[in-house]
Design an enzyme around this catalytic site. Structure first.
Site: not given
Ligand code: SIN
Length: 477
Positions: A379, A246-247, A280, A171-172, A147-148
């Site tokens: 995090e 991508e975690l 992330c 799948k969003p 969602w971010n």
């Molecule tokens: C993310 O938060 O996974 C993406 C950030 C980015 O692509 O810079």
């Protein structure tokens, strides 16, 4: 009709229950999407599997034309996409606009990169042999997005998949499916053949289970938490499915005592408060060497106190709401834990529960933070800058690497040799050296350790959607 399920070129699901999409800034209903489950997902996979038979035979040049058209439509509609993103996710409109452009950049870049999928020939050791290595698309891809970054995390997966000749089922997340719907409408307008791109909104666990257990799906690409990533990894084992994950991250920002402090402070604020810290790769913890500790704090506080929180639709807002109550509670827990254990709060330190169950948190700077505080080990995903004083480069590197995560890290130094040595010593997939915003379509994005596997973006990003086939050819005399 509410759109949300796009299978084989048709929007369906009008008879299904609905998922409500709520604006995190106001608590108001923004829209609804159909609540699909296993059956709809199976149909989408079937459609993608059929479409793969023809899409995989198109040339890279034909596929590039479709992606270019899609790119132009995203740019043409960037304001509209930005507005949808802000309404359903909460990030400030200027950031949403930046994200729409970032999302488009993957379409443009991979349209070109698809033309550079090269195989190779190997010199044989026998006269009557020829040895050839081909690259071919993996097949149907399942993509589960977060969602971010409601737009860019879709195109960062879709663009290389399509460029490689794969078809896709997306799948969003239930928090932000409306951006996905609008993007897929644009995909349709670009004329991308039916079945090549499919969208399924709804019950996350059912849709996920079907993607993971259906043998027609040959590859999963996922962006989300490490916790969910581990579950998906176990499920992928059943069909030995290719995966890229991508975690979570827990990015350290390292400020060496030869750093340009103005630059370090300004880039720390840019990294930390991007999307209100709900990114992330946002810096999550800051290590500053003694000599520049006070000066750095002063400049970070001066920059952070200018940031305005509020509804991202309003002019001049820099930090929007947190996505939900869980997100807010985590931020609050990290701040309280740090203060209770002796950290000083020199800016912010408080949240604000808005109307209709909305949650905001003031930009916050914590100093004299210690390594055993929660915020230095988990995090946060919020607008908090915790700063710890450190001494030698060795100690700084040890602190920075003392986590199971390895997505992004940052170092600030004006000394070429020192900066490069520290950058090389950081166990992270992405290092920003004097750069708080390193992401770009042409560069590999992804983590080491528990931050995931595989890369998105760059030439590495398309490899994830390709199989390597070796053909050994025997010649007659
Ligand atoms: C993310 O938060 O996974 C993406 C950030 C980015 O692509 O810079």
């Amino acid at each position: 009709m509410e759109k949300g399920i796009y299978v084989n070129g048709e929007w369906t699901g009008k008879d299904l229950e609905k998922v409500e999409v709520i604006n995190p800034a106001t608590g108001e209903l923004v829209g609804t999407v159909p609540k699909a489950g296993k059956k709809e997902t199976r149909n989408a996979i079937e459609a993608a599997n059929e479409a793969f038979k023809t899409w995989s035979k198109t040339t890279a040049y034909e596929r590039a034309e479709y992606l270019e058209k899609f790119y132009e439509l995203v740019i043409k509609h960037e304001d509209e996409l930005a507005e949808i993103m802000t309404l359903e996710m909460g990030k400030p409109l200027k950031e949403s606009k930046g994200e729409a452009q970032y999302a488009a950049s993957f379409l443009k870049w991979f349209a070109e990169e698809g033309k550079r999928i090269y195989g190779r020939t190997i010199p044989p050791s026998k006269h009557n042999k020829r040895m050839q290595v081909n690259k071919q698309p993996v097949g149907v891809v399942g993509a589960i997005t977060p969602w971010n970054f409601p737009a860019a995390m879709i195109t960062r997966k879709l663009a290389p998949a399509l460029a490689a000749g794969c078809t896709i089922v997306i799948k969003p997340p239930n928090e932000t499916p409306l951006t996905a719907v609008r993007l897929i409408e644009l995909c349709e307008e670009a004329g991308i053949p039916k079945g090549v791109v499919n969208l399924v909104t709804g019950k996350s666990s059912e849709i996920g289970e079907e993607i993971m257990s259906n043998p027609r799906v040959k590859k999963l690409t996922f962006t989300g938490s490490t916790e969910v990533g581990k579950i998906l990894m176990k499920q992928a084992a059943e069909n030995v499915m290719k995966i890229s994950l991508e975690l979570g991250g827990h990015a350290p920002i390292v400020v060496l005592d030869d750093a340009d402090i103005d630059l370090a402070a300004q880039q720390t604020v840019a990294s930390k408060f991007r999307n209100g810290g709900q990114t992330c790769i946002s810096g999550n913890r800051v290590y500053v060497q003694e000599k520049v500790y006070d000066a750095f704090i002063e400049k970070v506080v001066a920059a952070a106190e200018k940031l305005r929180i509020g509804n991202g639709m309003e002019e001049g807002v820099d930090v929007g709401p947190l996505i939900n109550k869980d997100g807010y509670e985590k931020v609050e827990k990290h701040v309280k834990n740090a203060v209770k254990r002796g950290a000083k709060c020199v800016l912010g330190g408080k949240g604000k529960e808005g109307e209709n169950g909305t949650y905001y948190y003031h930009p916050t700077v914590l100093i004299d933070v210690k390594p055993d505080m929660l915020i230095m080990n988990e995090e946060t995903f919020g607008p908090i800058v915790p700063i710890q004083k450190v001494s030698t480069d060795e100690e700084t590197i040890n602190y920075a690497n003392s986590t199971p995560f390895g997505l992004a890290a940052y170092v600030f130094s004006e000394n070429y040799s020192r900066g490069l040595r520290v950058a090389e010593a950081l166990d992270y997939g992405i290092v920003g050296w004097n750069d708080g915003l390193p992401s770009a379509a042409q560069a590999p994005f992804g983590g080491m350790k528990q931050s995931g596997m595989g890369r998105e973006g760059g030439k590495e990003g398309i490899e994830e959607y390709l199989e390597t086939k070796y053909i050994s050819i025997g010649l007659k005399e």
